[in-house]
Design a protein around this motif. Structure first.
Motif, PDB file in Angstrom:
ATOM      1  N   ILE A 222       1.855  -3.759   6.294  1.00 34.46           N
ATOM      2  CA  ILE A 222       3.004  -3.814   7.214  1.00 34.46           C
ATOM      3  C   ILE A 222       4.284  -4.230   6.477  1.00 34.46           C
ATOM      4  CG2 ILE A 222       1.621  -4.182   9.298  1.00 34.46           C
ATOM      5  CD1 ILE A 222       2.379  -7.192   9.071  1.00 34.46           C
TER       6      ILE A 222
ATOM      7  N   TRP B  10       8.521  -5.849   6.564  1.00 31.84           N
ATOM      8  CA  TRP B  10       9.116  -7.174   6.756  1.00 31.84           C
ATOM      9  C   TRP B  10      10.087  -7.235   7.931  1.00 31.84           C
ATOM     10  CZ3 TRP B  10      14.061  -5.618   6.240  1.00 31.84           C
ATOM     11  CH2 TRP B  10      14.311  -4.527   5.390  1.00 31.84           C
TER      12      TRP B  10
ATOM     13  N   LYS C 173      -2.267  -6.669   4.986  1.00 31.45           N
ATOM     14  CA  LYS C 173      -1.338  -7.189   3.978  1.00 31.45           C
ATOM     15  C   LYS C 173       0.083  -7.197   4.537  1.00 31.45           C
ATOM     16  CE  LYS C 173       1.143  -5.573   0.677  1.00 31.45           C
ATOM     17  NZ  LYS C 173       2.288  -6.494   0.769  1.00 31.45           N
TER      18      LYS C 173
ATOM     19  N   GLU D 140       5.831  -8.781   1.137  1.00 33.05           N
ATOM     20  CA  GLU D 140       5.975  -9.926   0.231  1.00 33.05           C
ATOM     21  C   GLU D 140       7.162 -10.815   0.549  1.00 33.05           C
ATOM     22  OE1 GLU D 140       5.787  -6.731  -0.334  1.00 33.05           O
ATOM     23  OE2 GLU D 140       6.745  -6.103  -2.206  1.00 33.05           O
TER      24      GLU D 140
ATOM     25  N   SER E 181       8.213   2.356   3.989  1.00 31.19           N
ATOM     26  CA  SER E 181       9.114   3.410   3.517  1.00 31.19           C
ATOM     27  C   SER E 181       8.399   4.759   3.417  1.00 31.19           C
ATOM     28  CB  SER E 181       9.687   3.032   2.157  1.00 31.19           C
ATOM     29  OG  SER E 181       8.649   2.954   1.216  1.00 31.19           O
TER      30      SER E 181
ATOM     31  N   GLU F 251       2.904   8.195  -0.976  1.00 28.19           N
ATOM     32  CA  GLU F 251       1.956   7.780  -2.022  1.00 28.19           C
ATOM     33  C   GLU F 251       0.598   7.434  -1.392  1.00 28.19           C
ATOM     34  OE1 GLU F 251       3.736   4.795  -4.580  1.00 28.19           O
ATOM     35  OE2 GLU F 251       1.713   4.125  -5.134  1.00 28.19           O
TER      36      GLU F 251
ATOM     37  N   LEU G 243       6.879   5.673   9.397  1.00 31.21           N
ATOM     38  CA  LEU G 243       7.808   5.594   8.270  1.00 31.21           C
ATOM     39  C   LEU G 243       9.257   5.472   8.747  1.00 31.21           C
ATOM     40  CD1 LEU G 243       5.881   8.299   6.222  1.00 31.21           C
ATOM     41  CD2 LEU G 243       5.553   5.823   6.208  1.00 31.21           C
TER      42      LEU G 243
ATOM     43  N   GLN H  91      17.270  -5.558  -0.357  1.00 30.39           N
ATOM     44  CA  GLN H  91      17.713  -4.760   0.799  1.00 30.39           C
ATOM     45  C   GLN H  91      19.234  -4.807   0.919  1.00 30.39           C
ATOM     46  OE1 GLN H  91      15.841  -2.680   2.314  1.00 30.39           O
ATOM     47  NE2 GLN H  91      17.449  -1.982   3.696  1.00 30.39           N
TER      48      GLN H  91
ATOM     49  N   ARG I 172      20.680  -2.377  -1.466  1.00 29.59           N
ATOM     50  CA  ARG I 172      20.510  -0.999  -0.986  1.00 29.59           C
ATOM     51  C   ARG I 172      21.572  -0.654   0.065  1.00 29.59           C
ATOM     52  NH1 ARG I 172      14.690  -1.197   0.126  1.00 29.59           N
ATOM     53  NH2 ARG I 172      14.394  -1.202  -2.107  1.00 29.59           N
TER      54      ARG I 172
ATOM     55  N   GLU J  56      18.320   6.835   5.347  1.00 32.06           N
ATOM     56  CA  GLU J  56      18.112   5.607   6.112  1.00 32.06           C
ATOM     57  C   GLU J  56      18.772   4.445   5.366  1.00 32.06           C
ATOM     58  OE1 GLU J  56      14.048   3.972   6.419  1.00 32.06           O
ATOM     59  OE2 GLU J  56      14.439   3.793   8.555  1.00 32.06           O
TER      60      GLU J  56
HETATM   61  O1  TXE Z   1       9.440  -0.771   1.745  1.00 26.36           O
HETATM   62  P1  TXE Z   1       7.966  -0.589   1.213  1.00 26.36           P
HETATM   63  P2  TXE Z   1      10.621  -1.683   1.174  1.00 26.36           P
HETATM   64  C1  TXE Z   1      12.388   1.635   4.587  1.00 26.36           C
HETATM   65  C2  TXE Z   1      13.833   1.179   4.656  1.00 26.36           C
HETATM   66  C3  TXE Z   1      13.957   0.281   3.483  1.00 26.36           C
HETATM   67  C4  TXE Z   1      13.056   0.973   2.486  1.00 26.36           C
HETATM   68  C5  TXE Z   1      12.496   0.121   1.401  1.00 26.36           C
HETATM   69  O2  TXE Z   1      14.668   2.298   4.504  1.00 26.36           O
HETATM   70  O3  TXE Z   1      15.259   0.193   3.000  1.00 26.36           O
HETATM   71  O4  TXE Z   1      11.990   1.468   3.257  1.00 26.36           O
HETATM   72  O5  TXE Z   1      11.863  -1.051   1.927  1.00 26.36           O
HETATM   73  C6  TXE Z   1       3.856  -2.397   0.760  1.00 26.36           C
HETATM   74  N1  TXE Z   1       0.771   0.925  -1.650  1.00 26.36           N
HETATM   75  N2  TXE Z   1      11.519   0.851   5.450  1.00 26.36           N
HETATM   76  O6  TXE Z   1      10.782  -1.492  -0.284  1.00 26.36           O
HETATM   77  O7  TXE Z   1       7.946  -0.723  -0.274  1.00 26.36           O
HETATM   78  C7  TXE Z   1       4.836  -3.528   0.617  1.00 26.36           C
HETATM   79  O8  TXE Z   1       4.271  -4.587  -0.139  1.00 26.36           O
HETATM   80  C8  TXE Z   1       0.538   0.193  -0.554  1.00 26.36           C
HETATM   81  C9  TXE Z   1      11.272   1.385   6.758  1.00 26.36           C
HETATM   82  O9  TXE Z   1      10.386  -3.058   1.613  1.00 26.36           O
HETATM   83  O10 TXE Z   1       7.445   0.659   1.823  1.00 26.36           O
HETATM   84  C10 TXE Z   1       5.093  -3.867   2.077  1.00 26.36           C
HETATM   85  O11 TXE Z   1       4.007  -4.640   2.596  1.00 26.36           O
HETATM   86  N3  TXE Z   1       1.445  -0.655  -0.044  1.00 26.36           N
HETATM   87  C11 TXE Z   1      10.160   0.702   7.418  1.00 26.36           C
HETATM   88  C12 TXE Z   1       5.078  -2.498   2.755  1.00 26.36           C
HETATM   89  O12 TXE Z   1       4.364  -1.653   1.858  1.00 26.36           O
HETATM   90  C13 TXE Z   1       2.637  -0.772  -0.665  1.00 26.36           C
HETATM   91  C14 TXE Z   1      10.000  -0.740   7.199  1.00 26.36           C
HETATM   92  C15 TXE Z   1       6.462  -1.890   3.006  1.00 26.36           C
HETATM   93  O13 TXE Z   1       7.187  -1.864   1.797  1.00 26.36           O
HETATM   94  C16 TXE Z   1       2.925  -0.024  -1.826  1.00 26.36           C
HETATM   95  C17 TXE Z   1      10.273  -1.136   5.845  1.00 26.36           C
HETATM   96  C18 TXE Z   1       1.918   0.853  -2.314  1.00 26.36           C
HETATM   97  N4  TXE Z   1       2.124   1.609  -3.395  1.00 26.36           N
HETATM   98  C19 TXE Z   1      11.052  -0.355   5.038  1.00 26.36           C
HETATM   99  N5  TXE Z   1       4.194  -0.321  -2.210  1.00 26.36           N
HETATM  100  C20 TXE Z   1       9.819   1.084   8.822  1.00 26.36           C
HETATM  101  N6  TXE Z   1       9.209   2.253   9.002  1.00 26.36           N
HETATM  102  O14 TXE Z   1      10.021   0.334   9.747  1.00 26.36           O
HETATM  103  C21 TXE Z   1       4.681  -1.224  -1.344  1.00 26.36           C
HETATM  104  N7  TXE Z   1       3.739  -1.503  -0.405  1.00 26.36           N
END
Ligand code: TXE
Length: 474
Positions: free
Chosen positions: A155, A157, A181, A184, A234, A240, A256, A336, A339, A386
């Motif tokens: 999930i 943050w 999980k 972080e 994301s 991935e 996403l 963030q 970004r 986004e």
């Molecule tokens: O997301 P990540 P980030 C979008 C939003 C934001 C961007 C980056 O545009 O600016 O994503 O945010 C875990 N395998 N959203 O970098 O990396 C990670 O530890 C498995 C939209 O924070 O996708 C965290 O628990 N897990 C969104 C979770 O994925 C992995 C909400 C989300 O982190 C991983 C958040 C991997 N390879 C960001 N890499 C929404 N849909 O609401 C990271 N994680």
């Protein structure tokens, strides 16, 4: 006359320890390698706690515990599982003040939102899915609906506890066990939830929480003993995960990103629409996957809408998340903030006009003033990507068809909003919008009984409601 005067929230209602371990098989431990990371209060940059970073062996232990627990948990009558879920829901209600303050500290969101939106919805999800646990057999899921096994849930943050509830409540109601999980930058409320599970005497291993960064999540979703993967985050990471799960037989749901259009027609009640626009983009600092980040206004009312929107934005209070008068809290992390800042600069470079009300931001912590861009066209990156922050891109249209075409001109398809007095127009336009959720004359309304999820690059599968159960049943 009775006046609602909530007690001032304060940090003292939550006791945060200096370090936290992983929650595996019903107890906390520091993890095999003793690796830790720090979680900070984004409003002050103060370290809140050190948290264990789970390595592969820790994830193995958590999955093994969930697998063992699955045998007994899945065999319990639904009515028994319901009792645990009802108990969890009630404990969350009892501890909601503490959990709301914790969530605001770790995430940066205004206490008014964590107290009045997040926590009530978290409890509501557990109540709602508790009610389903003993009704699965006769609800049209087939003659013998069976749970899948161990669910790996990763999930983000932006709504740490609410995303946990969206994932854990339907999984447990259907008889699955969980390894979750959290992100972080916001691990604490999931660890407090682990304590709620202990208080509810949930059998050991039914819920396991492994904290860590993306590598922990990647290892967890690839684990061969996992039967179901649920991810919110994301689009890049979602892709991935989809690749790593392909061909394994694991079930997958992905929730996403988004770039929702909030469409204001010339017959809309403008004051009401402006409230919806503000709520649509500034709620939770715009860290919302379904945020109304593209405002589409019918040309004839553009000046009126902008004038009213700017006037309203000038009243928004940015600052201390624990102050109950705060409307916009802290950006969740330095990354963030970087970004958001970068995309905002790109907006200016590409020729859009940026406007923010006067507002003084605190010296420390991560902050971004509420911002709108006018003169935005579809070619601009701020209209397509986004931003996930308090930044609104304003575009215009002349006809309903043009509004629909522009709204759909995005790789995403999570949500949309329509503002108009005409009921017939709501139905006609909603029908043509490629978005999983369409709100009419409101925005960002959530209910545990309503399914939520997207099209295209916003992911697939639905969470919430009856649909949310299907994702966890064979
Ligand atoms: O997301 P990540 P980030 C979008 C939003 C934001 C961007 C980056 O545009 O600016 O994503 O945010 C875990 N395998 N959203 O970098 O990396 C990670 O530890 C498995 C939209 O924070 O996708 C965290 O628990 N897990 C969104 C979770 O994925 C992995 C909400 C989300 O982190 C991983 C958040 C991997 N390879 C960001 N890499 C929404 N849909 O609401 C990271 N994680």
């Amino acid at each position: 006359m009775f006046e609602y005067a909530p007690a001032p929230e304060s940090r003292s209602v939550v006791e945060i320890a200096s370090s936290y371990g992983l929650f595996i098989d019903g107890s906390f431990d520091g993890g095999k390698d003793g690796n830790v990371f720090k979680t900070v209060d984004p409003a002050t940059e103060e370290v809140l706690a050190e948290v264990a970073a789970a390595g592969p062996e820790d994830v193995d232990r958590a999955v093994a515990a969930a697998r063992r627990a699955f045998t007994t948990w899945s065999a319990l009558p639904g009515s028994e599982r319901a009792k645990y879920l009802f108990r969890i829901a009630r404990i969350i209600q009892e501890r909601s003040r503490e959990l709301a303050v914790l969530e605001s500290l770790d995430n940066g969101k205004p206490i008014r939102e964590s107290r009045d939106v997040d926590l009530p919805l978290v409890a509501a999800h557990f109540f709602y899915y508790a009610g389903w646990a003993d009704k699965l057999r006769y609800a049209g899921f087939g003659p013998d609906p069976r749970p899948l096994g161990v669910a790996a849930q990763v999930i983000p943050w932006n709504f740490p506890l609410l995303m946990l509830a969206w994932k854990i409540a339907p999984a447990l109601a259907t008889g699955n066990t969980v390894v979750l999980k959290p992100a972080e930058t916001t691990p604490l409320s999931a660890l407090f939830f682990a304590d709620v599970c202990r208080q509810a005497e949930l059998p050991a291993g039914v819920v396991n929480i492994v904290t860590g960064a993306g590598d922990t999540g990647a290892y967890l979703v690839r684990h061969p003993d996992v039967a179901k993967v649920a991810f919110t985050g994301s689009t890049e990471v979602g892709r991935e995960i989809a690749r790593s799960v392909a061909g394994t037989g694991k079930r997958l749901t992905l929730e996403l990103g988004g770039k929702a259009a909030n469409i204001v027609f010339d017959d809309a009640p403008i004051d009401q629409a402006v409230e919806g626009i503000v709520n649509g983009i500034f709620f939770n600092q715009g860290h919302v996957c379904c945020a109304g980040s593209r405002l589409l206004v019918q040309e004839s009312v553009l000046d009126q809408v902008l004038e009213s929107l700017k006037r309203r934005m000038a009243t928004l209070r940015v600052g201390d998340p624990l102050d109950k008068n705060t409307d916009i809290g802290a950006i969740n992390s330095a990354a963030q903030l970087a970004r958001i800042t970068e995309l905002s600069e790109i907006g200016v470079q590409e020729g859009a006009e940026r406007w923010s009300p006067e507002c003084s931001l605190p010296d420390r912590g991560f902050w971004f003033a509420p911002t709108i861009f006018t003169g935005v066209t579809q070619a601009h990156r701020i209209a397509r990507e986004e931003i996930f922050g308090p930044v609104l891109s304003v575009l215009t249209f002349r006809t309903p068809d043009e509004a629909v075409a522009k709204a759909n001109n995005t790789p995403y398809g999570l949500s949309a909003g329509i503002w108009t007095e005409k009921g017939s127009r709501i139905l006609a336009v909603a029908d043509k919008l490629r978005a999983g959720v369409v709100w009419a004359n409101t925005f960002n309304k959530f209910d545990p009984a309503s399914p939520f999820g997207g099209y295209k690059e916003s992911g697939y599968g639905r969470e919430g409601g009856r649909h949310g159960l299907e994702a966890y049943l064979a």
